[in-house]
Scaffold this motif. Structure first.
Motif, PDB file in Angstrom:
ATOM      1  N   PRO A   1     -15.563   6.540  -6.779  1.00 56.10           N
ATOM      2  CA  PRO A   1     -14.356   5.706  -6.721  1.00 56.10           C
ATOM      3  C   PRO A   1     -14.659   4.224  -6.577  1.00 56.10           C
ATOM      4  O   PRO A   1     -13.907   3.383  -7.047  1.00 56.10           O
ATOM      5  CB  PRO A   1     -13.617   6.223  -5.473  1.00 56.10           C
ATOM      6  N   ASN A   2     -15.774   3.908  -5.962  1.00 55.80           N
ATOM      7  CA  ASN A   2     -16.123   2.501  -5.820  1.00 55.80           C
ATOM      8  C   ASN A   2     -16.628   1.900  -7.118  1.00 55.80           C
ATOM      9  O   ASN A   2     -16.651   0.685  -7.279  1.00 55.80           O
ATOM     10  CB  ASN A   2     -17.190   2.342  -4.733  1.00 55.80           C
TER      11      ASN A   2
ATOM     12  N   GLN B   1      -8.786  -7.809  -2.541  1.00 57.37           N
ATOM     13  CA  GLN B   1      -7.609  -8.306  -1.822  1.00 57.37           C
ATOM     14  C   GLN B   1      -8.014  -8.997  -0.537  1.00 57.37           C
ATOM     15  O   GLN B   1      -7.346  -9.894  -0.060  1.00 57.37           O
ATOM     16  CB  GLN B   1      -6.681  -7.142  -1.485  1.00 57.37           C
ATOM     17  N   GLU B   2      -9.134  -8.545  -0.014  1.00 59.46           N
ATOM     18  CA  GLU B   2      -9.621  -9.071   1.246  1.00 59.46           C
ATOM     19  C   GLU B   2      -9.801 -10.579   1.188  1.00 59.46           C
ATOM     20  O   GLU B   2      -9.513 -11.301   2.124  1.00 59.46           O
ATOM     21  CB  GLU B   2     -10.957  -8.412   1.532  1.00 59.46           C
TER      22      GLU B   2
ATOM     23  N   ASP C   1       0.808  -1.209   0.000  1.00 55.84           N
ATOM     24  CA  ASP C   1       0.000   0.000   0.000  1.00 55.84           C
ATOM     25  C   ASP C   1       0.839   1.255   0.000  1.00 55.84           C
ATOM     26  O   ASP C   1       0.335   2.346  -0.207  1.00 55.84           O
ATOM     27  CB  ASP C   1      -0.918   0.003   1.221  1.00 55.84           C
ATOM     28  N   GLN C   2       2.143   1.090   0.232  1.00 56.89           N
ATOM     29  CA  GLN C   2       2.962   2.284   0.295  1.00 56.89           C
ATOM     30  C   GLN C   2       3.601   2.615  -1.049  1.00 56.89           C
ATOM     31  O   GLN C   2       4.082   3.712  -1.232  1.00 56.89           O
ATOM     32  CB  GLN C   2       4.061   2.119   1.365  1.00 56.89           C
TER      33      GLN C   2
ATOM     34  N   PRO D   1      -9.070  -2.862  -4.198  1.00 56.76           N
ATOM     35  CA  PRO D   1      -8.585  -3.296  -2.881  1.00 56.76           C
ATOM     36  C   PRO D   1      -9.588  -4.180  -2.138  1.00 56.76           C
ATOM     37  O   PRO D   1      -9.214  -4.939  -1.261  1.00 56.76           O
ATOM     38  CB  PRO D   1      -8.366  -1.983  -2.136  1.00 56.76           C
ATOM     39  N   ARG D   2     -10.856  -4.105  -2.513  1.00 52.37           N
ATOM     40  CA  ARG D   2     -11.828  -4.943  -1.816  1.00 52.37           C
ATOM     41  C   ARG D   2     -11.610  -6.418  -2.117  1.00 52.37           C
ATOM     42  O   ARG D   2     -11.872  -7.284  -1.315  1.00 52.37           O
ATOM     43  CB  ARG D   2     -13.246  -4.552  -2.216  1.00 52.37           C
TER      44      ARG D   2
ATOM     45  N   ARG E   1       3.258  -1.643  -7.511  1.00 53.80           N
ATOM     46  CA  ARG E   1       2.185  -2.460  -6.968  1.00 53.80           C
ATOM     47  C   ARG E   1       1.785  -3.536  -7.968  1.00 53.80           C
ATOM     48  O   ARG E   1       1.599  -4.690  -7.622  1.00 53.80           O
ATOM     49  CB  ARG E   1       0.982  -1.564  -6.671  1.00 53.80           C
TER      50      ARG E   1
END
Lengths: 337, 418
Positions: B329-330, B415-416, B20-21, B412-413, B27
């Motif tokens: 954004p979603n 990735q969960e 995330d950095q 990113p969702r 990435r």
């Protein structure tokens, strides 16, 4: 007058009705109560009794098409007369809300730090980002959110941590009232206990007022100063936590207390099950709404509605057992203060 | 809880924590660790698309010939060597067309070959050139036909004909080891590069046409998809967020657009608007506006219900802020997918419209036009339909693949669940 200044929120004759195909559902009817600054008020009741609606009404977050009547006087101003612009200032800066599910109450694609920045910038657009970030980090430290965490996404945080973030979002703008709507329901008991502890600490530290909406009576007993019991859209009993739990007056409250399962296994006790079902709010029962299920039901209960009266200092009950009426056939019970 | 948490943190590998950095490029690179096949899919299609884009931007660099010029005889098979027709004469005989003047001149060629047509065309062309220079010479040799090249050469040696016209490839073997005959000038354009994908019926290089066709296909598809996105997304956001009369009427319009069969609607719009590349873009964009509208509206409706939007409300965020920072954004991950699928689909639609002769001028190097033209010669020249078809399939596939796998990586969702 001086007494009224000590009251943070005065709710007077508040009614909220939703429009549905089956007709108007009066989710909250004629509720009057006070919230004092610095207290934790627990609001308990069955599912669908109007607890959440009451909480949302306090923020005016109800969907459009909902009818609200009555008054909600917050710091001397009736928020029901606010326009959109005033409401935006009101929300977040004076009242903020913690929601049921910490898993979904954060934007999944926004970093934690950005949530805080966002909350600040909504109200104070001129604040410099780096300055805001410093104060956010300080707040985070006090809440136990490491600054490393501010760079992470919500899914990388545990449920308890997310809930802490939600609390932090309420605190970052110095809101004086926090409405916690089932805030701990989806947490496991250990995290829940920690969070409850933290809520109390935060209350002491920031001088907050917390309205805790929950159906978890044990939790209220643990944390709250006062408790209000709701049934079918009405407040039926308010009092200090010890009084209400030690000596519940309203038959519904009594039933509720007996329905709480005990953790002690040596106590072989049949769990009390209240008779009947919660009423259909499109066509609520006449008179006292609890009368079809009440073990002490009298004739008058089905024809006349009782008032919420103060039967002892700071002890309000909404029941004919405790108030006089010429048609009543039983003697009024006197409550010792 | 307190004791187990640090242990859990340590088991997360460093690259995942750093993820995330770092910036988008790093990435994407690091993502291969756990996306596996998906990652390779997207990288393969990404590299392919980068190449295709470079082809579309600099077609002149890749294409050996002018796509509109008739550079060779028609119907040369793929991989055909520089293929042209030459004059063969006896030593000291004529080596150029200009020398084939006079009544006594006759030219031999193999019956049934293209040589007679080539000779006639070249002679006419040369005559015209000369007349423009003020010379009135008519090149019109008499033609004698033979059954095969051996007979023709025998006749040449016997002096029956002045010269023989032949395909350069046909005489190579026959002339080796002999020195009495010479090969003269080419009657057609002498090419240096082989025709990798053959030539079409009028002698244009198919390879060059396909390369130039990439530009048209991508231009039309991208412009159309962008146009549709620019119109459909704001409408969908507004309609999803503020339900009401506007939303209902918009939905009705979009649904009626959506209920038309796509290509037929595009044909109708293209026919009404008339020819022109911009009109084609509008016609195709109209097809995809409802797609964006419906998806964005549906997602807005569902994101509007989420707790974090309600939480944003409770923090006092304005509706436009909520739309811009919480809802839009979603939606982006799904937009990436729809966009790439739409580009792929728009390439197909554009090819379809061009195939039907709508919109683009008929000499445009375009895959659809080449397909349509090649269709008549499918039996003799398989390459005329195969290569434009393969290109369409390839590019379409690359876009869909990239869209699908990118959405996996960027969201990113997701990735969960990994």
């Amino acid at each position: 007058m001086s007494k009224e200044k000590d009251i943070l929120v005065q709710i007077r004759d508040l009614s909220v009705a939703y429009s549905t195909r089956a007709g108007w559902v009066k989710a909250v009817s004629n509720v009057s109560m006070d919230i004092y600054p610095g207290e934790i008020l627990g609001l308990v009741g069955e599912s669908g009794c109007g607890k959440s609606t009451l909480g949302k009404a306090l923020m005016r977050l109800l969907p459009s098409g909902t009818e609200i009547a009555g008054q909600i006087i917050f710091d001397g101003e009736d928020i029901l007369t606010y326009n959109e612009e005033q409401l935006r200032d009101f929300r977040g800066q004076r009242v903020s809300m913690i929601f049921q599910d910490p898993m979904t109450s954060l934007n999944p694609i926004q970093r934690i730090g950005d949530h805080f920045l966002e909350a600040v910038s909504v109200h104070k657009s001129q604040v410099e980002k780096s300055k805001a970030m410093v104060s956010i980090q300080q707040l985070g430290e006090r809440l136990g959110i490491l600054s490393r965490r501010l760079n992470e996404y919500p899914h990388q945080l545990s449920g308890g941590m997310r809930q802490r973030v939600m609390i932090g979002l309420g605190l970052v703008l110095n809101a004086s009232l926090i409405i916690a709507d089932e805030a701990t329901t989806s947490l496991d008991v250990i995290v829940e206990a920690k969070l409850v502890d933290q809520l109390r600490e935060i209350r002491d530290e920031f001088g907050l007022t917390i309205l805790m909406i929950t159906h978890n009576i044990a939790l209220v007993a643990e944390i709250a100063d006062r408790v209000a019991v709701m049934y079918a859209g009405e407040i039926i009993e308010i009092g200090s936590c010890e009084k209400v739990f030690d000596d519940p007056l309203h038959p519904y409250t009594q039933g509720l207390m007996q329905s709480v399962p005990s953790i002690r296994i040596d106590l072989i006790e049949v769990l009390y099950k209240m008779a009947g079902e919660p009423p259909d709010l499109t066509h609520p029962p006449s008179g006292c709404r609890f009368h079809p299920r009440c073990p002490w039901v009298m004739k008058i209960c089905s024809s006349h509605e009782p008032d919420l009266i103060e039967v002892a200092p700071q002890r309000f009950v909404h029941c004919w057992l405790f108030q006089d009426h010429p048609e009543k056939e039983r003697a009024t019970i006197k409550v010792r203060p | 809880m307190t004791t187990s948490q640090p242990a859990a943190v340590e088991t997360i590998p460093d690259w995942k924590r750093e993820l995330d950095q770092v910036g988008l490029v790093r990435r994407l690179l690091k993502a291969r660790h756990w996306y596996g096949a998906d990652w390779w899919f997207s990288v393969t299609s990404g590299v392919l698309l980068v190449f295709i884009f470079s082809v579309a931007i600099f077609p002149g660099f890749y294409a050996p010939y002018d796509p509109r010029a008739e550079v060779a005889p028609g119907m040369i098979a793929p991989g055909g060597e520089s293929f042209f027709f030459v004059l063969v004469s006896q030593m000291g005989g004529p080596t150029t067309l200009d020398e084939l003047v006079g009544n006594a001149v006759s030219v031999g060629l193999v019956a049934g070959s293209q040589s007679s047509q080539v000779l006639r065309d070249a002679a006419e062309k040369r005559t015209e050139e000369l007349s423009q220079q003020g010379q009135t010479i008519r090149i019109r040799p008499r033609i004698r036909r033979y059954d095969n090249m051996e007979q023709a050469l025998a006749a040449l040696r016997a002096g029956e004909v002045t010269s023989v016209v032949s395909e350069n490839t046909a005489i190579d073997g026959l002339l080796s080891g002999t020195s009495d005959l010479i090969v003269g000038d080419s009657l057609t354009f002498a090419s240096k590069t082989p025709f990798y994908l053959g030539t079409n019926q009028i002698g244009q290089d198919l390879f060059s046409r396909i390369i130039w066709g990439t530009r048209i296909a991508l231009l039309v598809a991208f412009a159309a998809a962008l146009f549709a996105l620019a119109i459909g997304v704001p409408l969908g956001l507004v309609a999803g967020y503020w339900s009401g009369r506007l939303e209902r009427s918009l939905t009705m319009v979009m649904d009626s657009l959506y209920s038309f069969p796509g290509l037929i609607l595009a044909i109708a719009i293209a026919a009404v608007l008339g020819p022109g590349i911009f009109n084609i873009i509008i016609a195709i964009a109209t097809l995809y506006v409802p797609t964006y509208y419906r998806i964005v509206r549906g997602q807005t409706l569902s994101f509007k219900q989420t707790l974090y939007v309600e939480a944003a409300h409770s923090l006092g965020a304005r509706p436009l802020e909520i739309l811009a920072r919480y809802i839009f954004p979603n939606i982006i991950p799904s937009l990436v997918v729809i966009f790439s699928v739409n580009v792929a689909d728009a390439i197909l639609t554009e090819a379809g419209l061009a195939f039907l002769g709508l919109g683009l001028p008929p000499d445009t190097p375009d895959w659809g036009i080449d397909l349509a033209a090649g269709q008549d010669f499918m039996r003799q020249a398989w390459w005329l339909v195969t290569f434009p078809g393969v290109m369409i399939t390839f590019v379409t596939l690359a876009f869909s693949m990239l869209g699908e796998s990118l959405s996996e990586i960027l969201n990113p969702r997701l990735q969960e669940t990994m």
